[in-house]
Motif scaffolding. Structure first.
Motif, PDB file in Angstrom:
ATOM      1  N   ASP A  29       0.839  -1.238  -0.050  1.00 44.99           N
ATOM      2  CA  ASP A  29      -0.029  -0.033   0.080  1.00 44.99           C
ATOM      3  C   ASP A  29       0.820   1.355  -0.059  1.00 44.99           C
ATOM      4  O   ASP A  29       0.308   2.314  -0.525  1.00 44.99           O
ATOM      5  N   ILE A  30       1.847   1.211   0.637  1.00 43.67           N
ATOM      6  CA  ILE A  30       2.977   2.415   0.871  1.00 43.67           C
ATOM      7  C   ILE A  30       4.296   1.857   0.547  1.00 43.67           C
ATOM      8  O   ILE A  30       4.826   0.903   1.132  1.00 43.67           O
ATOM      9  N   ALA A  31       4.942   2.741   0.081  1.00 44.67           N
ATOM     10  CA  ALA A  31       6.629   2.583  -0.231  1.00 44.67           C
ATOM     11  C   ALA A  31       6.899   4.009   0.018  1.00 44.67           C
ATOM     12  O   ALA A  31       6.852   5.100  -0.285  1.00 44.67           O
ATOM     13  N   ILE A  32       8.176   4.032   0.877  1.00 42.47           N
ATOM     14  CA  ILE A  32       9.059   4.889   1.145  1.00 42.47           C
ATOM     15  C   ILE A  32      10.391   4.949   0.746  1.00 42.47           C
ATOM     16  O   ILE A  32      10.968   3.986   1.012  1.00 42.47           O
ATOM     17  N   GLU A  33      10.809   5.720  -0.055  1.00 39.42           N
ATOM     18  CA  GLU A  33      12.265   5.608  -0.547  1.00 39.42           C
ATOM     19  C   GLU A  33      13.281   6.520   0.187  1.00 39.42           C
ATOM     20  O   GLU A  33      12.937   7.840   0.328  1.00 39.42           O
TER      21      GLU A  33
ATOM     22  N   GLY B 299      -3.771   2.907  -6.274  1.00 37.11           N
ATOM     23  CA  GLY B 299      -4.142   3.846  -5.369  1.00 37.11           C
ATOM     24  C   GLY B 299      -3.240   3.968  -4.243  1.00 37.11           C
ATOM     25  O   GLY B 299      -3.412   4.578  -3.201  1.00 37.11           O
ATOM     26  N   GLY B 300      -1.894   3.282  -4.305  1.00 28.63           N
ATOM     27  CA  GLY B 300      -0.624   3.419  -3.281  1.00 28.63           C
ATOM     28  C   GLY B 300      -0.239   4.713  -3.403  1.00 28.63           C
ATOM     29  O   GLY B 300      -0.699   5.665  -4.083  1.00 28.63           O
ATOM     30  N   THR B 301       0.489   4.739  -2.161  1.00 26.01           N
ATOM     31  CA  THR B 301       1.428   6.151  -1.950  1.00 26.01           C
ATOM     32  C   THR B 301       2.860   5.862  -1.872  1.00 26.01           C
ATOM     33  O   THR B 301       3.472   4.894  -1.248  1.00 26.01           O
ATOM     34  N   LEU B 302       3.522   6.754  -2.691  1.00 33.36           N
ATOM     35  CA  LEU B 302       4.899   6.560  -2.453  1.00 33.36           C
ATOM     36  C   LEU B 302       5.375   7.854  -1.784  1.00 33.36           C
ATOM     37  O   LEU B 302       5.108   9.288  -2.316  1.00 33.36           O
ATOM     38  N   VAL B 303       6.166   7.841  -0.936  1.00 26.50           N
ATOM     39  CA  VAL B 303       6.654   9.057   0.054  1.00 26.50           C
ATOM     40  C   VAL B 303       8.263   9.131  -0.302  1.00 26.50           C
ATOM     41  O   VAL B 303       9.237   7.991  -0.319  1.00 26.50           O
ATOM     42  N   LEU B 304       8.698  10.268  -0.648  1.00 25.98           N
ATOM     43  CA  LEU B 304      10.038  10.163  -1.140  1.00 25.98           C
ATOM     44  C   LEU B 304      10.689  10.918   0.014  1.00 25.98           C
ATOM     45  O   LEU B 304      10.349  12.109   0.383  1.00 25.98           O
ATOM     46  N   MET B 305      11.996  10.382   0.291  1.00 26.04           N
ATOM     47  CA  MET B 305      12.833  10.826   1.102  1.00 26.04           C
ATOM     48  C   MET B 305      14.181  11.365   0.980  1.00 26.04           C
ATOM     49  O   MET B 305      14.983  12.206   1.431  1.00 26.04           O
ATOM     50  N   GLY B 306      14.753  10.165   0.048  1.00 29.80           N
ATOM     51  CA  GLY B 306      16.206  10.353  -0.587  1.00 29.80           C
ATOM     52  C   GLY B 306      16.416  11.699  -1.147  1.00 29.80           C
ATOM     53  O   GLY B 306      15.792  12.100  -2.126  1.00 29.80           O
ATOM     54  N   VAL B 307      17.583  12.164  -0.765  1.00 31.69           N
ATOM     55  CA  VAL B 307      18.145  13.621  -1.349  1.00 31.69           C
ATOM     56  C   VAL B 307      19.145  13.191  -2.611  1.00 31.69           C
ATOM     57  O   VAL B 307      20.005  12.497  -2.287  1.00 31.69           O
ATOM     58  N   THR B 308      18.919  13.871  -3.570  1.00 31.84           N
ATOM     59  CA  THR B 308      19.888  13.770  -4.756  1.00 31.84           C
ATOM     60  C   THR B 308      19.974  14.953  -5.381  1.00 31.84           C
ATOM     61  O   THR B 308      19.129  16.026  -5.558  1.00 31.84           O
ATOM     62  N   GLU B 309      21.395  15.491  -5.795  1.00 30.18           N
ATOM     63  CA  GLU B 309      21.444  16.879  -6.515  1.00 30.18           C
ATOM     64  C   GLU B 309      21.092  16.679  -8.001  1.00 30.18           C
ATOM     65  O   GLU B 309      20.998  17.564  -8.425  1.00 30.18           O
ATOM     66  N   GLU B 310      20.725  15.291  -8.498  1.00 25.91           N
ATOM     67  CA  GLU B 310      20.186  15.485 -10.002  1.00 25.91           C
ATOM     68  C   GLU B 310      18.798  14.871 -10.089  1.00 25.91           C
ATOM     69  O   GLU B 310      18.264  14.660  -9.237  1.00 25.91           O
ATOM     70  N   ARG B 311      18.399  15.508 -11.276  1.00 23.85           N
ATOM     71  CA  ARG B 311      17.013  15.013 -11.577  1.00 23.85           C
ATOM     72  C   ARG B 311      16.874  13.328 -11.810  1.00 23.85           C
ATOM     73  O   ARG B 311      17.775  13.002 -12.276  1.00 23.85           O
ATOM     74  N   VAL B 312      15.529  12.890 -11.253  1.00 28.34           N
ATOM     75  CA  VAL B 312      15.429  11.524 -11.447  1.00 28.34           C
ATOM     76  C   VAL B 312      14.409  11.277 -12.454  1.00 28.34           C
ATOM     77  O   VAL B 312      13.357  11.541 -11.911  1.00 28.34           O
ATOM     78  N   PRO B 313      14.616  10.326 -13.473  1.00 24.86           N
ATOM     79  CA  PRO B 313      13.791   9.854 -14.169  1.00 24.86           C
ATOM     80  C   PRO B 313      12.809   8.893 -13.558  1.00 24.86           C
ATOM     81  O   PRO B 313      13.331   7.948 -12.984  1.00 24.86           O
ATOM     82  N   ILE B 314      11.500   8.990 -13.948  1.00 25.17           N
ATOM     83  CA  ILE B 314      10.482   8.060 -13.181  1.00 25.17           C
ATOM     84  C   ILE B 314       9.492   7.482 -14.085  1.00 25.17           C
ATOM     85  O   ILE B 314       9.292   8.258 -15.221  1.00 25.17           O
ATOM     86  N   ASN B 315       8.936   6.441 -13.981  1.00 28.83           N
ATOM     87  CA  ASN B 315       7.971   5.576 -14.769  1.00 28.83           C
ATOM     88  C   ASN B 315       6.397   6.497 -14.383  1.00 28.83           C
ATOM     89  O   ASN B 315       5.663   6.000 -13.799  1.00 28.83           O
ATOM     90  N   THR B 316       6.466   7.458 -15.200  1.00 33.39           N
ATOM     91  CA  THR B 316       5.220   8.000 -15.211  1.00 33.39           C
ATOM     92  C   THR B 316       3.780   7.420 -15.558  1.00 33.39           C
ATOM     93  O   THR B 316       2.689   7.764 -15.076  1.00 33.39           O
TER      94      THR B 316
END
Length: 357
Positions: free
Chosen positions: A232-236, A257-274
């Motif tokens: 149900d939930i993923a936390i990166e 209907g799940g929720t993805l919480v983003l915590m990891g810090v990166t200086e670059e842009r991250v491609p995601i599977n939209t």
């Protein structure tokens, strides 16, 4: 302007206003964010804007004087590094900014300052803080556990975004076997009551992932995301160069209907599977920093011996004494060169410049 790796001692005078306390830092831990400043791994424009700067934002201390009712000299306190504008300027949240006035949260304050980022941090002999940002440490919580409160509070804030789902029995996957992932999983377990049967942690290093014995564990390089039970939930919590793979693996693993919480810090842009984000109707939430309410709940959880036992696994075998700027620099360099799983904890016993000449 100081360059990364440079340190120098300076004497600054601070005004102690009504409602302020003077805190003498006693213990602090080094964060990867501190190392990014110290080693020059932030963008050049950020370094040029922020340096020179005293680092560190994870720490505790003792009150040495107070101009605030209810706070007395001698109290052990956790230092809250996020200082909203309404506390600094002694106004109301409604007068401060749209984030504070609109209920978004003081950790998003437009006028706020953050120790070790937008104002000098904990690596000083004395700090002047609003008393509200110096929270008393319960007697049951030893110093070496309390020093982890800031990092725990950030994880607590992220989990709080999905508090209702957690209370309804949601399953959770945490991506990352470093300190952020470990403490996020620990907060899910000890504060939000997420048991091993619905808490799965992904990591890449067997020795690290084995420490998560309060959760189910999986090596990310061996896991079959295509055929696994969804959550149900993923936390990166990975950040850096591993953000892309972790975010997209989380998207694969989430239920519709799940929720993805983003915590990891990166200086670059991250491609995601939209495409899958859209087709599954996944909600994505970002979480960084924390508020005083997170610290308060974390400190209560830290009173539990079970929680303390979990947190001790991140503590080093020895605490590093810091008496001079040379000691401080050596600790930063050692931590930058050998970025292990455990935290580096510093004990401040500052000597005046005249004393060590």
């Amino acid at each position: 302007m100081l360059r990364p790796h440079e340190l120098t001692e300076v004497t600054l005078e601070r005004t102690v206003g009504v409602g302020d306390v003077v805190v003498e830092p006693t213990l602090a831990s080094i964060c990867h964010a501190d190392l990014r400043y110290y080693t020059g791994q932030r963008r050049p424009e950020a370094l040029a804007r922020k340096l020179p700067l005293t680092l560190l934002h994870e720490g505790i201390g003792r009150v040495v004087s107070s101009r605030a009712p209810g706070t007395a000299a001698g109290e052990r306190v956790v230092i809250v590094p996020n200082i909203p504008g309404f506390l600094r300027d002694r106004t109301s949240p409604e007068q401060c900014c749209p984030a504070c006035g609109g209920g978004l949260g003081e950790h998003y304050c437009h006028q706020g300052r953050f120790l070790g980022s937008s104002m000098d941090g904990i690596a000083q002999q004395r700090l002047v803080l609003p008393a509200e940002c110096a929270l008393p440490i319960p007697d049951e919580v030893p110093d070496e556990i309390a020093v982890l409160a800031e990092l725990c509070s950030v994880s607590h804030r992220a989990a709080s975004l999905v508090r209702d789902k957690l209370g309804s029995g949601a399953s959770v996957a945490v991506f990352g076997d470093g300190p952020v992932g470990y403490l996020t999983a620990a907060m899910l377990h000890h504060v939000f009551g997420v048991g091993r049967d619905r808490l799965l942690v992904f990591g890449a290093i067997p020795d690290k992932i084995s420490q998560f014995d309060f959760a189910s564990q999986a090596l990310v390089q061996e896991f079959d995301f295509a055929h696994a039970d969804q959550v149900d939930i993923a936390i990166e919590c990975t950040g850096g160069r591993f953000s892309e793979s972790a975010v997209n693996q989380a998207i694969d693993l989430l239920k519709p209907g799940g929720t993805l919480v983003l915590m990891g810090v990166t200086e670059e842009r991250v491609p995601i599977n939209t495409r899958d984000v859209l087709e599954k109707g996944i909600a994505m939430l970002g979480s960084s920093r924390s508020s005083r309410s997170d610290f308060a709940e974390v400190l209560q959880a830290m009173k539990s011996p079970d929680c303390q036992e979990t947190l001790r696994r991140l503590l080093p075998e020895r605490i590093t004494p810091v008496r001079t700027a040379r000691d401080y620099k050596a600790a930063l360099e050692e931590t930058a060169e050998h970025r292990g799983w455990k935290k580096t904890v510093l004990e401040f016993e500052w000597e005046l410049e005249e004393e060590h000449r």
